[in-house]
Design a protein around this motif. Structure first.
Motif, PDB file in Angstrom:
ATOM      1  N   MET A   1       0.856  -1.174   0.000  1.00  0.00           N
ATOM      2  CA  MET A   1       0.000   0.000   0.000  1.00  0.00           C
ATOM      3  C   MET A   1       0.896   1.229   0.000  1.00  0.00           C
ATOM      4  SD  MET A   1      -2.762   0.895   2.949  1.00  0.00           S
ATOM      5  CE  MET A   1      -1.722   0.274   4.247  1.00  0.00           C
ATOM      6  N   SER A   2       0.770   2.010  -1.015  1.00  0.00           N
ATOM      7  CA  SER A   2       1.682   3.145  -1.140  1.00  0.00           C
ATOM      8  C   SER A   2       1.123   4.380  -0.447  1.00  0.00           C
ATOM      9  CB  SER A   2       1.955   3.450  -2.615  1.00  0.00           C
ATOM     10  OG  SER A   2       0.910   4.202  -3.165  1.00  0.00           O
ATOM     11  N   LYS A   3       2.024   5.174   0.063  1.00  0.00           N
ATOM     12  CA  LYS A   3       1.647   6.429   0.712  1.00  0.00           C
ATOM     13  C   LYS A   3       0.967   7.369  -0.290  1.00  0.00           C
ATOM     14  CE  LYS A   3       3.499   9.781   3.946  1.00  0.00           C
ATOM     15  NZ  LYS A   3       2.356   9.721   4.837  1.00  0.00           N
ATOM     16  N   GLN A   7      -2.741   8.976  -0.007  1.00  0.00           N
ATOM     17  CA  GLN A   7      -2.990  10.413  -0.138  1.00  0.00           C
ATOM     18  C   GLN A   7      -4.037  10.681  -1.219  1.00  0.00           C
ATOM     19  OE1 GLN A   7      -1.910  11.888   2.859  1.00  0.00           O
ATOM     20  NE2 GLN A   7      -1.998  13.579   1.433  1.00  0.00           N
ATOM     21  N   ALA A   8      -4.006   9.914  -2.296  1.00  0.00           N
ATOM     22  CA  ALA A   8      -5.010  10.064  -3.354  1.00  0.00           C
ATOM     23  C   ALA A   8      -6.401   9.790  -2.783  1.00  0.00           C
ATOM     24  CB  ALA A   8      -4.708   9.127  -4.524  1.00  0.00           C
ATOM     25  N   ARG A   9      -6.519   8.761  -1.947  1.00  0.00           N
ATOM     26  CA  ARG A   9      -7.803   8.449  -1.318  1.00  0.00           C
ATOM     27  C   ARG A   9      -8.239   9.586  -0.395  1.00  0.00           C
ATOM     28  NH1 ARG A   9      -5.161   3.415  -0.763  1.00  0.00           N
ATOM     29  NH2 ARG A   9      -6.133   1.846  -2.096  1.00  0.00           N
ATOM     30  N   ARG A  10      -7.291  10.099   0.360  1.00  0.00           N
ATOM     31  CA  ARG A  10      -7.591  11.183   1.298  1.00  0.00           C
ATOM     32  C   ARG A  10      -8.155  12.400   0.543  1.00  0.00           C
ATOM     33  NH1 ARG A  10      -4.891  12.302   6.483  1.00  0.00           N
ATOM     34  NH2 ARG A  10      -5.354  14.440   7.034  1.00  0.00           N
ATOM     35  N   HIS A  11      -7.493  12.776  -0.532  1.00  0.00           N
ATOM     36  CA  HIS A  11      -7.972  13.898  -1.339  1.00  0.00           C
ATOM     37  C   HIS A  11      -9.319  13.566  -1.989  1.00  0.00           C
ATOM     38  CE1 HIS A  11      -4.363  16.046  -0.557  1.00  0.00           C
ATOM     39  NE2 HIS A  11      -3.606  15.372  -1.385  1.00  0.00           N
ATOM     40  N   ALA A  12      -9.473  12.327  -2.435  1.00  0.00           N
ATOM     41  CA  ALA A  12     -10.718  11.924  -3.094  1.00  0.00           C
ATOM     42  C   ALA A  12     -11.904  12.010  -2.135  1.00  0.00           C
ATOM     43  CB  ALA A  12     -10.590  10.515  -3.672  1.00  0.00           C
ATOM     44  N   VAL A  13     -11.715  11.604  -0.888  1.00  0.00           N
ATOM     45  CA  VAL A  13     -12.810  11.694   0.081  1.00  0.00           C
ATOM     46  C   VAL A  13     -13.212  13.153   0.280  1.00  0.00           C
ATOM     47  CG1 VAL A  13     -13.298  11.540   2.568  1.00  0.00           C
ATOM     48  CG2 VAL A  13     -12.560   9.538   1.323  1.00  0.00           C
ATOM     49  N   GLN A  14     -12.233  14.029   0.377  1.00  0.00           N
ATOM     50  CA  GLN A  14     -12.536  15.453   0.537  1.00  0.00           C
ATOM     51  C   GLN A  14     -13.266  15.990  -0.696  1.00  0.00           C
ATOM     52  OE1 GLN A  14      -8.319  16.272   1.481  1.00  0.00           O
ATOM     53  NE2 GLN A  14      -9.116  17.473   3.202  1.00  0.00           N
ATOM     54  N   PHE A  42       0.973  12.644  -4.211  1.00  0.00           N
ATOM     55  CA  PHE A  42      -0.103  11.658  -4.331  1.00  0.00           C
ATOM     56  C   PHE A  42      -0.240  11.183  -5.770  1.00  0.00           C
ATOM     57  CE2 PHE A  42      -2.235  15.613  -5.252  1.00  0.00           C
ATOM     58  CZ  PHE A  42      -3.323  15.322  -6.047  1.00  0.00           C
ATOM     59  N   GLU A  43      -0.940  10.057  -5.910  1.00  0.00           N
ATOM     60  CA  GLU A  43      -1.131   9.408  -7.204  1.00  0.00           C
ATOM     61  C   GLU A  43      -2.307  10.083  -7.920  1.00  0.00           C
ATOM     62  OE1 GLU A  43      -2.040   4.907  -8.399  1.00  0.00           O
ATOM     63  OE2 GLU A  43      -0.605   5.081  -6.749  1.00  0.00           O
ATOM     64  N   VAL A 101      -7.250  -4.062   2.481  1.00  0.00           N
ATOM     65  CA  VAL A 101      -6.616  -2.753   2.304  1.00  0.00           C
ATOM     66  C   VAL A 101      -7.690  -1.686   2.097  1.00  0.00           C
ATOM     67  CG1 VAL A 101      -5.111  -1.364   0.806  1.00  0.00           C
ATOM     68  CG2 VAL A 101      -4.446  -3.692   1.445  1.00  0.00           C
ATOM     69  N   VAL A 102      -8.677  -1.989   1.256  1.00  0.00           N
ATOM     70  CA  VAL A 102      -9.766  -1.043   1.003  1.00  0.00           C
ATOM     71  C   VAL A 102     -10.456  -0.690   2.325  1.00  0.00           C
ATOM     72  CG1 VAL A 102     -12.019  -0.707  -0.097  1.00  0.00           C
ATOM     73  CG2 VAL A 102     -10.163  -1.814  -1.367  1.00  0.00           C
ATOM     74  N   ILE A 103     -10.801  -1.701   3.106  1.00  0.00           N
ATOM     75  CA  ILE A 103     -11.508  -1.465   4.365  1.00  0.00           C
ATOM     76  C   ILE A 103     -10.622  -0.703   5.350  1.00  0.00           C
ATOM     77  CG2 ILE A 103     -12.550  -2.576   6.381  1.00  0.00           C
ATOM     78  CD1 ILE A 103     -13.585  -4.771   4.457  1.00  0.00           C
ATOM     79  N   ASN A 104      -9.366  -1.117   5.490  1.00  0.00           N
ATOM     80  CA  ASN A 104      -8.458  -0.429   6.421  1.00  0.00           C
ATOM     81  C   ASN A 104      -8.269   1.035   6.055  1.00  0.00           C
ATOM     82  OD1 ASN A 104      -8.071  -2.707   7.996  1.00  0.00           O
ATOM     83  ND2 ASN A 104      -6.174  -3.295   6.984  1.00  0.00           N
ATOM     84  N   GLU A 105      -8.099   1.299   4.765  1.00  0.00           N
ATOM     85  CA  GLU A 105      -7.924   2.688   4.319  1.00  0.00           C
ATOM     86  C   GLU A 105      -9.186   3.501   4.606  1.00  0.00           C
ATOM     87  OE1 GLU A 105      -5.208   4.337   2.090  1.00  0.00           O
ATOM     88  OE2 GLU A 105      -4.188   2.994   3.464  1.00  0.00           O
ATOM     89  N   ALA A 106     -10.351   2.920   4.359  1.00  0.00           N
ATOM     90  CA  ALA A 106     -11.611   3.623   4.623  1.00  0.00           C
ATOM     91  C   ALA A 106     -11.776   3.902   6.119  1.00  0.00           C
ATOM     92  CB  ALA A 106     -12.786   2.805   4.090  1.00  0.00           C
ATOM     93  N   VAL A 107     -11.425   2.937   6.935  1.00  0.00           N
ATOM     94  CA  VAL A 107     -11.516   3.123   8.386  1.00  0.00           C
ATOM     95  C   VAL A 107     -10.593   4.263   8.825  1.00  0.00           C
ATOM     96  CG1 VAL A 107     -10.920   2.040  10.608  1.00  0.00           C
ATOM     97  CG2 VAL A 107     -12.317   0.798   8.940  1.00  0.00           C
TER      98      VAL A 107
END
Length: 140
Positions: A1-3, A7-14, A42-43, A101-107
């Protein structure tokens, strides 16, 4: 799981939260985020896929969420709704990412942005969705 992917997920949620709340044009949100962020951190293609993938597949995603929720999707906290939709999108459309990974990142996203115990709710809902969407992977 890349940093960078995290970060891409973090920005996407926002960005998805912003889209949900303001109904703003996706291209405008995308451009705004690119203008505000250090693109090397980020990616970007993954961010773009998530940002466009959630709204473009909203009926499918909400349909997958519905049986896993104890209330209407519209009554779920907007931050948690964005995290759930993002998580379900990844479960369904990014089979290369292990479901854990999907679940952990979402949590983790729910811990950062959501209500105090929102991460538990997100974990339970995505776990139920994963059992139907990723049944073969879970059985191993």
């Amino acid at each position: 799981m890349s940093k960078k992917r995290s970060q891409a997920r973090r920005h996407a949620v926002q960005a998805i939260y912003q889209w949900q709340m303001a109904g703003q044009d996706l291209a405008a949100i995308y451009e705004q985020f690119l203008g505000e962020q250090d693109l090397s951190q980020f990616e970007v293609p993954y961010f773009k896929d998530l940002l466009h993938g959630v709204p473009n597949n909203l009926q499918e995603l909400d349909g997958l969420l519905k049986p896993a929720l104890d209330r209407a999707i519209e009554s779920v906290d907007p931050v948690e709704r964005a995290v759930l939709r993002l998580g379900v999108y990844e479960l369904k459309h990014h089979m290369e990412v292990p479901y854990r990974v999907v679940i952990n990142e979402a949590v983790e996203l729910a811990k950062v942005f959501g209500a105090e115990k929102g991460h538990r709710f997100v974990n339970g809902v995505l776990d139920r969705v994963a059992k139907s969407v990723r049944a073969a992977e879970i059985r191993g």
